[in-house]
Design a protein around this motif. Sequence first.
Motif, PDB file in Angstrom:
ATOM      1  N   GLN A 251      59.522  55.992  28.264  1.00 54.44           N
ATOM      2  CA  GLN A 251      59.138  57.345  27.895  1.00 54.44           C
ATOM      3  C   GLN A 251      58.870  57.406  26.394  1.00 54.44           C
ATOM      4  OE1 GLN A 251      62.653  59.406  29.453  1.00 54.44           O
ATOM      5  NE2 GLN A 251      61.426  60.195  31.147  1.00 54.44           N
ATOM      6  N   ARG A 263      63.902  65.085  23.225  1.00 51.83           N
ATOM      7  CA  ARG A 263      62.894  65.863  23.953  1.00 51.83           C
ATOM      8  C   ARG A 263      61.875  64.858  24.499  1.00 51.83           C
ATOM      9  NH1 ARG A 263      59.332  69.892  20.427  1.00 51.83           N
ATOM     10  NH2 ARG A 263      61.254  71.083  20.226  1.00 51.83           N
ATOM     11  N   VAL A 264      61.875  64.672  25.829  1.00 52.54           N
ATOM     12  CA  VAL A 264      60.952  63.693  26.422  1.00 52.54           C
ATOM     13  C   VAL A 264      59.568  64.320  26.531  1.00 52.54           C
ATOM     14  CG1 VAL A 264      60.380  62.339  28.465  1.00 52.54           C
ATOM     15  CG2 VAL A 264      62.748  62.498  27.700  1.00 52.54           C
ATOM     16  N   LEU A 265      58.587  63.668  25.927  1.00 56.71           N
ATOM     17  CA  LEU A 265      57.228  64.197  25.989  1.00 56.71           C
ATOM     18  C   LEU A 265      56.458  63.640  27.179  1.00 56.71           C
ATOM     19  CD1 LEU A 265      56.058  64.039  22.265  1.00 56.71           C
ATOM     20  CD2 LEU A 265      56.778  66.033  23.562  1.00 56.71           C
ATOM     21  N   LYS A 266      56.567  62.342  27.383  1.00 59.93           N
ATOM     22  CA  LYS A 266      55.687  61.731  28.393  1.00 59.93           C
ATOM     23  C   LYS A 266      56.320  60.460  28.946  1.00 59.93           C
ATOM     24  CE  LYS A 266      51.083  59.573  28.654  1.00 59.93           C
ATOM     25  NZ  LYS A 266      50.384  60.197  29.762  1.00 59.93           N
ATOM     26  N   SER A 267      56.303  60.352  30.265  1.00 65.62           N
ATOM     27  CA  SER A 267      56.748  59.115  30.915  1.00 65.62           C
ATOM     28  C   SER A 267      55.553  58.187  31.047  1.00 65.62           C
ATOM     29  CB  SER A 267      57.338  59.430  32.291  1.00 65.62           C
ATOM     30  OG  SER A 267      58.493  60.238  32.142  1.00 65.62           O
ATOM     31  N   THR A 305      52.618  67.303  19.987  1.00 64.35           N
ATOM     32  CA  THR A 305      54.084  67.173  19.920  1.00 64.35           C
ATOM     33  C   THR A 305      54.791  68.334  20.612  1.00 64.35           C
ATOM     34  OG1 THR A 305      53.967  68.142  17.709  1.00 64.35           O
ATOM     35  CG2 THR A 305      54.176  65.755  17.847  1.00 64.35           C
ATOM     36  N   ASP A 306      54.054  69.400  20.972  1.00 69.46           N
ATOM     37  CA  ASP A 306      54.670  70.456  21.773  1.00 69.46           C
ATOM     38  C   ASP A 306      54.425  70.220  23.266  1.00 69.46           C
ATOM     39  OD1 ASP A 306      52.021  71.057  22.129  1.00 69.46           O
ATOM     40  OD2 ASP A 306      52.114  73.065  21.256  1.00 69.46           O
ATOM     41  N   GLY A 307      53.824  69.074  23.600  1.00 71.53           N
ATOM     42  CA  GLY A 307      53.612  68.711  25.001  1.00 71.53           C
ATOM     43  C   GLY A 307      52.460  69.452  25.658  1.00 71.53           C
ATOM     44  N   ARG A 309      49.156  69.193  25.361  1.00 73.94           N
ATOM     45  CA  ARG A 309      47.945  68.487  25.781  1.00 73.94           C
ATOM     46  C   ARG A 309      47.938  67.043  25.309  1.00 73.94           C
ATOM     47  NH1 ARG A 309      43.787  69.553  21.459  1.00 73.94           N
ATOM     48  NH2 ARG A 309      42.221  69.230  23.064  1.00 73.94           N
ATOM     49  N   GLU A 310      47.123  66.276  25.987  1.00 70.62           N
ATOM     50  CA  GLU A 310      46.916  64.884  25.588  1.00 70.62           C
ATOM     51  C   GLU A 310      45.426  64.627  25.537  1.00 70.62           C
ATOM     52  OE1 GLU A 310      49.062  60.925  26.966  1.00 70.62           O
ATOM     53  OE2 GLU A 310      47.474  61.460  28.360  1.00 70.62           O
TER      54      GLU A 310
END
Lengths: 692, 282
Positions: A251, A263-267, A305-307, A309-310
Motif C-alpha cells: 500500500q 492514512r492508506v491512500l492506495k493498495s 494526497t486527499d485520495g 483522484r489519480e
Amino acid sequence: MKRILVGVMAAMLAAAAQNSEAERQLKAAINAELVNGDLKAAIKQYAEIAAKYKNDRAVTAMALVHMAECHQKMGEAESRQIYERVLREYADQKEPAAKARMRLASLGGGVPSHSSIMTRQIWAGPNVADVGPVTADGRYVPYTDWGTGNIALHDLTTGENRDLTHKGTYMDSSEEGEEPVIAPDGKHVAYSWLGKELRYQLRVVGTTENAPSAPRVLYENQEVDWIAPYAWSPDGEWIAVQLQKKDRTAQIGLVNAATGALRVLKSIDWRLANSIFYSPDGRYLLFDLPAGDDTDQRDVFVLATDGSREIPAVMHPAFDVAMGWTPDGKQLLFASNRSGSMGVWALSFQNGRTQGSPVLIKSDIGQAWPLGVSRSGALYFGVRPHGQDLYEAAIDFESGKVISTPSPIVEEFVGANRTPDWSPDGKYLAYQSRRDPTGNGFDILAIRSLNSGEVRELHPKLSWFFGPRWAPDGRRIAVGASDRKGRNGIFTIDPQSGDVSPVVINQPGEYSVLPKWSPDGKKIYFRRGDLTKGQFTLVARDLATGNERLLLRATGEPWPLDISPDGRYLVFGKPDPISRQATLLILPVEGGEPRQVLQLPRPQEFGNFLTWTPDSRSILFRKRLAPTESDAGEVWLAAIDGSSTRQVHLNLANIHDIRIQPGTGKLALTGGIMSGEVWVMENFLSALTAKR
Amino acid sequence: MLFLLAAAVTIPLGLDLYMPVPEENPITTEKIELGRRLFFDRRLSRDGSIACSSCHDPKRSYSDGRALAVGVFGRVGRRNAPALINRGYGRSFFWDGRAATLEAQVLKPIEDPNEMDLPIAEAAARVNLTSQELSQALASFVRSILSGDAPFDRFIQGDRSALNSAQQAGLQLFRGTANCAACHSGPNFTDERLHNTGVAWRDGKFADAGAGKGNFKTPTLREVARTAPYMHDGSLPTIEDVIEYYDRGGNRNPALDEEIRPLRLSSEEKRDLAAFLRCLQQ
C-alpha cells in the motif's frame, strides 16, 4: 634483397614484441584499476603507457580512456580534458573514441543540444548504495552505512559523514536502518528500522549535531511486515510511505509525522513503487508502478494526497520511473529507456493534469535512481553500486597457494554479474546478472557454456532470487527467492526453460534461504528464520514427500552455509552466544551437536561464503576484518580437523563467492570493488525551457 | 453494517482512501440518491416485476440467497448474483470480467433477456433519463456501497482483541497454509483477476467457460457470511462447503489455476478458517 627482407622482418618482430609488451602493461594497469581498485596506481601506469608507447595508437588511446575513467571515478575534473584529447588526437581509434564520446556526454557539456546542462559526480564510494533524497539546499543526503547498519548523513559540500543512529556494528546487533529520507527543514530523518525481532518500524531521528536526539518510533504494527518512508510533505506534517502487509500486498499511504497515524491512500497488489515524491504544493504524490505481474514495464502516476483522484501520467511500453518535480511543480520528471537508454524526461503538469508530450532533457544517465530536485532546480540521482564481476582462478587446496590469479570470465554486462555456480558436469556456469534499468530490481539467470562461450539468458518469473545452486542431476537450479506474489521461500528454476517451481513457501513470519542440495538430489538443506520468535533453524527437506527434519535450532543467525561434497556435514558461521565471536561450526546432516572448527577474534566476521574443498577436508571462507563497507576482506583456507588455517592470496578485493568446478577444481569467484555514485544535473531547467 | 454514502464519500476503516472514479462521472450526493431510487425501481424491467434490488438485496449484502439469479417471467440465469460490495474498487465486472467499468456494467442486466429484458433506451425513457444519466446514477450508487470497519480491520489496525483466538488462527491459515490470500488479497479480499478454480469443470468439460477455460473473477470476501450460496454457479451452499472444496484441491482440470492444490487442513483448521471468514463484516 634478402638483407632488406631480413631487416623488415626484424623490425616487424621488434614492433610485435613492443606491442605485446604494451598490451601486457595495459592489462596490468587495468588489473590495478578494476581488480585491485587502486585508482591512483592505475592512473600512474596508464600515464606511463601513454608516454612510452605513443606509436601504438590503439594501446595509447585505450590507456588514456581508462586514465580518464579513473579520474572520473575519483571525481576529478581532469577526466574531461583527457576524453577531449582522445577525441581530438585519436578519433581514428574507434572503440576508445566511442567510449570517450559517451563519457563526455555523461559529464555534460559534450552534447551540443544540451550544452547548458552540467552533469557531475559529487560522491562515490562503497557506502553510496542506499542514499536518500537530497535536502532542498542540495547540501546533505542521508544514507545507510552498510558496514554497520547505522543511518548517517553525508555533507555533499565538505564530504563529511556523521552517524545519526548509534547501534554499534553488526557484531553488536543485527538491527539496521534503511531507506532514509530527510525532512524539508533538514532537522529530521525518517527511516525504516529492522529491529532485533526482525520486524520493521518507521522511525524518526533528529539531525542537529549539537543536540542529538534518541530515535522515535513513529509507526509499528505487527500486521505490517515492512514499511519505508519515501518523501516528506513540504510542510513536514506527513511522510509518504510504502508498506507491505502480512498478505504480502503493498500500500501507499501517509503517516502523520507527529502522531504516527497511518492514512492508506492506495493498495497496489504485490507491486512496489521505486520512488515516491511529494509535489511542491503538497497536493500530489508522484510514483511509478510495474504495469503488471509479468512485465518489467513501469508507468508513472500522480495521486492526490486527499485520495480524490489519480492521474495515469506516463503510460508507455518503456520502463518509466518517477524522478521528482521541478521546484514550481509545473513539470514532473521521470527516467525512461524509451530512447534506447535511460534518460531524464519532463512532462508538463498544470491544473491537476498532464499536458503535451514528454521532452527529453538528458539521455544516457546510466542505471540511475532518483534523489530529488533541490530548491535551485538541480536534479540529483544515484548510480547503483557496480563493479562486481566473475573471475576464475586456481589454488592448491592443500597449501592454499595460488596457482593462477583471478582473471575475468564474463565480458558482457561488466560490473553487473555475480553468484556463479558450476553445473554438475562442469560444462556450464550459471550466474546472476543485474539488468534493471535503475539497477535496483530484477536479475536474469545467465547460463554460460564453457565450450562455446554462448550465454543463454533466463528470465524466471520471480521478483528477486539469489544464490543459484545447481542440482546434482543438472536439471534444476535452487535459489532463495520471492515470487511475483511476494511469497518468499526456496524455488527451483529449470535451466532450459526458466520455469519456476516452489520448493519451500514461507509461512507468515518465516523466511528460508541458502538452499544446498544433498549429493543424491533428494533433499535440500536450508536455513529458516522465524521472525515472530527471532529464532533460526537449519532444516532438511525431503523433496519427494515434503517432510522436513529440524537439524539445529539457534538464536544467533547461522550464516553462511554449505554442505560437504560427500554430503555428510553442513558448515556454517554463527556468533558465539557468550563471547559473540564469530564461530565456524560443522554439523552432521543427521543433526546432533555442532562442532567448533575455529573462532575469529572480534571484530572479525565471516562474510558471504563458505565453500568446502572437493576432498571434504577443508573450507574456504571470507574473513571480514572490520565492520565497514570498505573492508575488502580476506580469503582463508581452514582444515576441518583444526590442523591448519592459511590465508589464500588471490589478489582480488571483495570476494563474495567461491564455487569449485567439478573435475578440474578451478574456482569461479565473484569479486571486485563495489562503488556507487551520486550525480547532480544542473541547469536543466533553462535547457528545458529552451526546448519547450 | 454497510455504509451507504449519502454525501461526500466517507471511507470506512480498512479500505483505501482513493477510489477510482471516472472523471466524466464524479460522485455527487444527487447522483447517489438518484441511483439508489433507480436501484429499487421495477420499471427498469420488461414486465415491471424486477428491480436491481431483486437480485441484489441490501439485507443479504446485495446478493439474493439463490444459487442462480431469477429474472423476468421466472427466467433462470446461468450464474449466481454476485454481492455488490466495494465494487467501486473493482477493475472489471461480472463473474467473467467482461465489463471494464461500472458505468458499462450497470446497464447489462437491464438488457439481459434472463434478467430485466428491457432495451436501455426504453428503460431510460421510462424513468425520464438519458441512457448515460441512468448508467452514471446507478454506477454512483453502487460505488457508495462500502463495507469495512469489520473486526478484521480493527485487528489489522492494532486492536489485538478484535479477533478471538480461533479467528486469529484462521487468519494465519488464510494467509499461509490455506493459500486463500493468493487470490483473495488486499483490503477488498480480491485480486480482481480471473482464475480457474475448477468449479465449472463437470463431466470432463466446462459447464460454463466463463471468461474462457473456466476462468472466473475472484469475488470479494467482505460480508461473505451473508452472501451464500457461493461460487459463480451458487453450487456450494455454505462456507464450510467452500473450504472442503478447496481443501480437496478443487476439480482437477487441464486449466486449473496453479494456486489450487490439496490443502490437507485438519478439522480444527477448517473451523478456524470459517471463523475468520465470518469476521469480515460488522
